[in-house]
Design a protein around this motif. Structure first.
Motif, PDB file in Angstrom:
ATOM      1  N   ILE A 104      70.800 -49.446  67.461  1.00 18.83           N
ATOM      2  CA  ILE A 104      69.422 -48.997  67.262  1.00 18.83           C
ATOM      3  C   ILE A 104      69.321 -48.350  65.891  1.00 18.83           C
ATOM      4  O   ILE A 104      70.130 -47.485  65.544  1.00 18.83           O
ATOM      5  N   HIS A 105      68.326 -48.778  65.114  1.00 19.63           N
ATOM      6  CA  HIS A 105      68.199 -48.297  63.743  1.00 19.63           C
ATOM      7  C   HIS A 105      66.768 -47.861  63.462  1.00 19.63           C
ATOM      8  O   HIS A 105      65.818 -48.561  63.807  1.00 19.63           O
ATOM      9  N   HIS A 106      66.626 -46.673  62.865  1.00 19.31           N
ATOM     10  CA  HIS A 106      65.322 -46.156  62.459  1.00 19.31           C
ATOM     11  C   HIS A 106      65.354 -45.788  60.979  1.00 19.31           C
ATOM     12  O   HIS A 106      66.359 -45.261  60.494  1.00 19.31           O
ATOM     13  N   ARG A 107      64.280 -46.053  60.282  1.00 16.31           N
ATOM     14  CA  ARG A 107      64.064 -45.509  58.936  1.00 16.31           C
ATOM     15  C   ARG A 107      62.684 -44.869  58.951  1.00 16.31           C
ATOM     16  O   ARG A 107      61.693 -45.506  59.354  1.00 16.31           O
ATOM     17  N   ARG A 136      57.605 -44.795  60.778  1.00 16.08           N
ATOM     18  CA  ARG A 136      58.959 -45.067  61.282  1.00 16.08           C
ATOM     19  C   ARG A 136      59.107 -46.543  61.606  1.00 16.08           C
ATOM     20  O   ARG A 136      58.355 -47.100  62.412  1.00 16.08           O
ATOM     21  N   LEU A 137      60.080 -47.180  60.972  1.00 11.63           N
ATOM     22  CA  LEU A 137      60.446 -48.556  61.286  1.00 11.63           C
ATOM     23  C   LEU A 137      61.653 -48.525  62.210  1.00 11.63           C
ATOM     24  O   LEU A 137      62.652 -47.859  61.918  1.00 11.63           O
ATOM     25  N   SER A 138      61.551 -49.247  63.333  1.00 14.34           N
ATOM     26  CA  SER A 138      62.620 -49.248  64.325  1.00 14.34           C
ATOM     27  C   SER A 138      63.008 -50.673  64.678  1.00 14.34           C
ATOM     28  O   SER A 138      62.156 -51.565  64.747  1.00 14.34           O
ATOM     29  N   SER A 139      64.303 -50.857  64.913  1.00 12.04           N
ATOM     30  CA  SER A 139      64.798 -52.156  65.343  1.00 12.04           C
ATOM     31  C   SER A 139      66.043 -51.943  66.183  1.00 12.04           C
ATOM     32  O   SER A 139      66.794 -50.992  65.963  1.00 12.04           O
ATOM     33  N   ARG A 140      66.266 -52.828  67.146  1.00 10.98           N
ATOM     34  CA  ARG A 140      67.492 -52.758  67.945  1.00 10.98           C
ATOM     35  C   ARG A 140      67.954 -54.161  68.308  1.00 10.98           C
ATOM     36  O   ARG A 140      67.155 -55.085  68.450  1.00 10.98           O
ATOM     37  N   GLY A 141      69.256 -54.297  68.437  1.00 14.31           N
ATOM     38  CA  GLY A 141      69.828 -55.601  68.760  1.00 14.31           C
ATOM     39  C   GLY A 141      71.338 -55.569  68.628  1.00 14.31           C
ATOM     40  O   GLY A 141      71.943 -54.506  68.435  1.00 14.31           O
ATOM     41  N   THR A 142      71.955 -56.716  68.693  1.00 15.00           N
ATOM     42  CA  THR A 142      73.421 -56.788  68.663  1.00 15.00           C
ATOM     43  C   THR A 142      73.977 -57.013  67.267  1.00 15.00           C
ATOM     44  O   THR A 142      75.142 -56.722  67.008  1.00 15.00           O
ATOM     45  N   ASP A 143      73.153 -57.533  66.345  1.00 18.27           N
ATOM     46  CA  ASP A 143      73.621 -57.846  64.998  1.00 18.27           C
ATOM     47  C   ASP A 143      73.266 -56.702  64.045  1.00 18.27           C
ATOM     48  O   ASP A 143      72.183 -56.653  63.469  1.00 18.27           O
ATOM     49  N   LYS A 144      74.199 -55.784  63.880  1.00 16.71           N
ATOM     50  CA  LYS A 144      73.955 -54.600  63.057  1.00 16.71           C
ATOM     51  C   LYS A 144      73.630 -54.965  61.610  1.00 16.71           C
ATOM     52  O   LYS A 144      72.697 -54.425  61.009  1.00 16.71           O
ATOM     53  N   VAL A 171      65.517 -54.428  57.858  1.00 13.84           N
ATOM     54  CA  VAL A 171      64.750 -53.177  57.783  1.00 13.84           C
ATOM     55  C   VAL A 171      64.700 -52.681  56.346  1.00 13.84           C
ATOM     56  O   VAL A 171      63.653 -52.231  55.861  1.00 13.84           O
ATOM     57  N   ASP A 172      65.815 -52.781  55.634  1.00 15.01           N
ATOM     58  CA  ASP A 172      65.850 -52.358  54.235  1.00 15.01           C
ATOM     59  C   ASP A 172      64.883 -53.187  53.387  1.00 15.01           C
ATOM     60  O   ASP A 172      64.200 -52.647  52.504  1.00 15.01           O
ATOM     61  N   GLN A 173      64.795 -54.464  53.651  1.00 15.80           N
ATOM     62  CA  GLN A 173      63.860 -55.321  52.916  1.00 15.80           C
ATOM     63  C   GLN A 173      62.417 -54.874  53.136  1.00 15.80           C
ATOM     64  O   GLN A 173      61.618 -54.823  52.189  1.00 15.80           O
ATOM     65  N   GLN A 174      62.085 -54.534  54.367  1.00 17.91           N
ATOM     66  CA  GLN A 174      60.719 -54.109  54.669  1.00 17.91           C
ATOM     67  C   GLN A 174      60.405 -52.736  54.076  1.00 17.91           C
ATOM     68  O   GLN A 174      59.284 -52.468  53.644  1.00 17.91           O
ATOM     69  N   ILE A 175      61.404 -51.867  54.040  1.00 20.90           N
ATOM     70  CA  ILE A 175      61.215 -50.550  53.426  1.00 20.90           C
ATOM     71  C   ILE A 175      60.911 -50.702  51.930  1.00 20.90           C
ATOM     72  O   ILE A 175      60.016 -50.029  51.383  1.00 20.90           O
ATOM     73  N   LYS A 176      61.641 -51.581  51.265  1.00 18.09           N
ATOM     74  CA  LYS A 176      61.393 -51.813  49.838  1.00 18.09           C
ATOM     75  C   LYS A 176      59.986 -52.343  49.606  1.00 18.09           C
ATOM     76  O   LYS A 176      59.301 -51.942  48.643  1.00 18.09           O
ATOM     77  N   ALA A 177      59.525 -53.228  50.475  1.00 17.57           N
ATOM     78  CA  ALA A 177      58.164 -53.758  50.354  1.00 17.57           C
ATOM     79  C   ALA A 177      57.134 -52.665  50.590  1.00 17.57           C
ATOM     80  O   ALA A 177      56.086 -52.621  49.927  1.00 17.57           O
TER      81      ALA A 177
END
Length: 415
Positions: A178-181, A222-230, A237-243
């Motif tokens: 699970i990842h949040h920015r 807050r951008l959130s994503s979860r899954g098996t492929d870290k 998520v980093d790409q979307q943050i830059k945009a």
């Protein structure tokens, strides 16, 4: 893995206490990849507890329960657990020895049978020893669902979660990453920002969710994503943050993994090896309180004065009475002197000062309700800014706190 959190206690439902346990537990579960599906607060009633347990078992892999484990008759969680799992209580000698030790070493009072009953646990439960209290934690697995019951006393629950429960969940659970920015913004409202980023938001990948978290004076995205492929999650998520930065860089004031402005400020102070002090009037010491709640704040926070009364500003901070008489105690000039003097007093690198009229009456100043001046002292300059924060006392105070922290954060970023 999906979780349900259940807090038990009428004291929560009547507003006698605030349920801080659930928020803390949810944050800690999120860190290890457990998705919290639902949080319930329920009464100390057998039927209500049984109903909540049945519902949670159907929808979650793990059910975390706090409360209702005390020695008194109204604490019925253990008995209800036995009923739910068709079980019975038995004496656990290890728990009993621990209770006896606690009374001997710390309570200094005779034990009664009611205290000894804390050592009665369901036969099917695996005991989680509670280092700081008499009520043990209990781990019970039935079918595909794990039930964990813990005391409601926050420091006891947190110890059990940290030392016993979370490590065990990591061992048995099939956990996602699970990842949040979280992006912090200031200066524009939620609707304005939403309009500016509408096209970007509409084109977000399906595995990334955006949440707007507005507060007084700030909006967190807050951008959130979860899954098996870290690796995939971190990259996208980093790409979307830059945009996002490219679209609203003018209102972004930073990022915070802890999702709070004060965490961001304390972290920046640590990174820059700088210190801060506060002189508070209308905010009543709340800025200092927020800072000192952060672990490790002692590295960066020098101290505070709460000079609420006009005379205390003169006596403690040596504010010039002539300045107060000429410009009013609620003024840019006084805010500037407060910041400069408290920085000098505590020998800090930075200082924040607040003076204002939060209402509902005008107090020692003729300034309209909602008038606030914030002073900022840095190694290179001292200045004050004027704000109108509305006419609701609590909102005036909270907006002043947020604005002061935002100004400090801006100075630290530009350092």
């Amino acid at each position: 893995m999906q979780a349900t959190i259940i807090t038990i206690g009428d004291e929560i439902l009547i507003g006698q206490i605030v349920d801080t346990n659930s928020a803390w537990m949810a944050r800690e579960l999120n860190k290890i990849g457990v998705h919290v599906y639902e949080i319930l607060s329920i009464s100390d009633e057998r039927e209500h507890i049984l109903s909540a347990f049945a519902k949670a078992k159907q929808q979650s892999d793990i059910v975390l329960i706090t409360g209702g484990l005390g020695p008194t008759k109204d604490d019925i969680t253990k008995k209800t657990i036995c009923e739910f799992f068709n079980d019975e209580l038995e004496l656990n000698q290890e728990v009993l020895d621990h209770v006896i030790m606690l009374f001997k070493e710390y309570v200094k009072a005779p034990m009664v049978d009611m205290n000894k009953d804390q050592a009665l646990v369901p036969k099917k439960a695996q005991v989680l020893m509670n280092a700081y209290g008499t009520a043990p934690g209990m781990w019970i697995q039935e079918d595909e669902t794990i039930f964990v019951s813990m005391p409601g006393v926050p420091f006891e629950m947190k110890s059990l979660m940290t030392d016993r429960v979370l490590p065990r969940i990591k061992e048995v659970g099939n956990l996602n990453f699970i990842h949040h920015r979280t992006i912090l913004t200031a200066g524009q409202g939620e609707s304005t920002i939403a309009t500016r980023i509408e096209e970007w938001e509409n084109n977000l990948p399906s595995h990334i969710k955006l949440a707007y978290l507005p507060s007084l004076g700030t909006v967190r995205l807050r951008l959130s994503s979860r899954g098996t492929d870290k690796g995939f999650i971190l990259k996208t998520v980093d790409q979307q943050i830059k945009a996002l930065y490219a679209l609203i860089n003018d209102v972004i004031i930073g990022e915070s993994n802890d999702e709070s402005l004060v965490h961001s400020v304390v972290q920046l102070l640590k990174e820059k090896h700088k210190t801060v002090a506060t002189a508070e009037s209308c905010t009543g010491g709340k800025i200092a309180s927020l800072i000192t709640e952060i672990p490790g704040a002692s590295q960066v926070f020098k101290g505070s004065t709460v000079t609420y009364a006009t005379q205390s500003k003169v006596d403690i901070l040596s504010i010039d009475p002539v300045v107060i008489e000429k410009y009013s105690v609620v003024s840019e000039q006084v805010a500037v002197q407060m910041a400069a003097q408290v920085r000098k007093k505590f020998k800090s690198d930075f200082a924040i000062a607040t003076t204002g009229n939060a209402g509902p009456t005008q107090g020692d100043s003729d300034a309209p309700v909602g008038t606030v001046y914030i002073g900022i002292a840095t190694p290179l300059k001292v200045y004050g800014l004027h704000f109108m924060m509305g006419n609701h006392r609590e909102r005036v105070v909270q907006k002043s706190i947020n604005k002061a922290l935002e100004l400090l954060q801006k100075e630290l970023i530009e350092l």
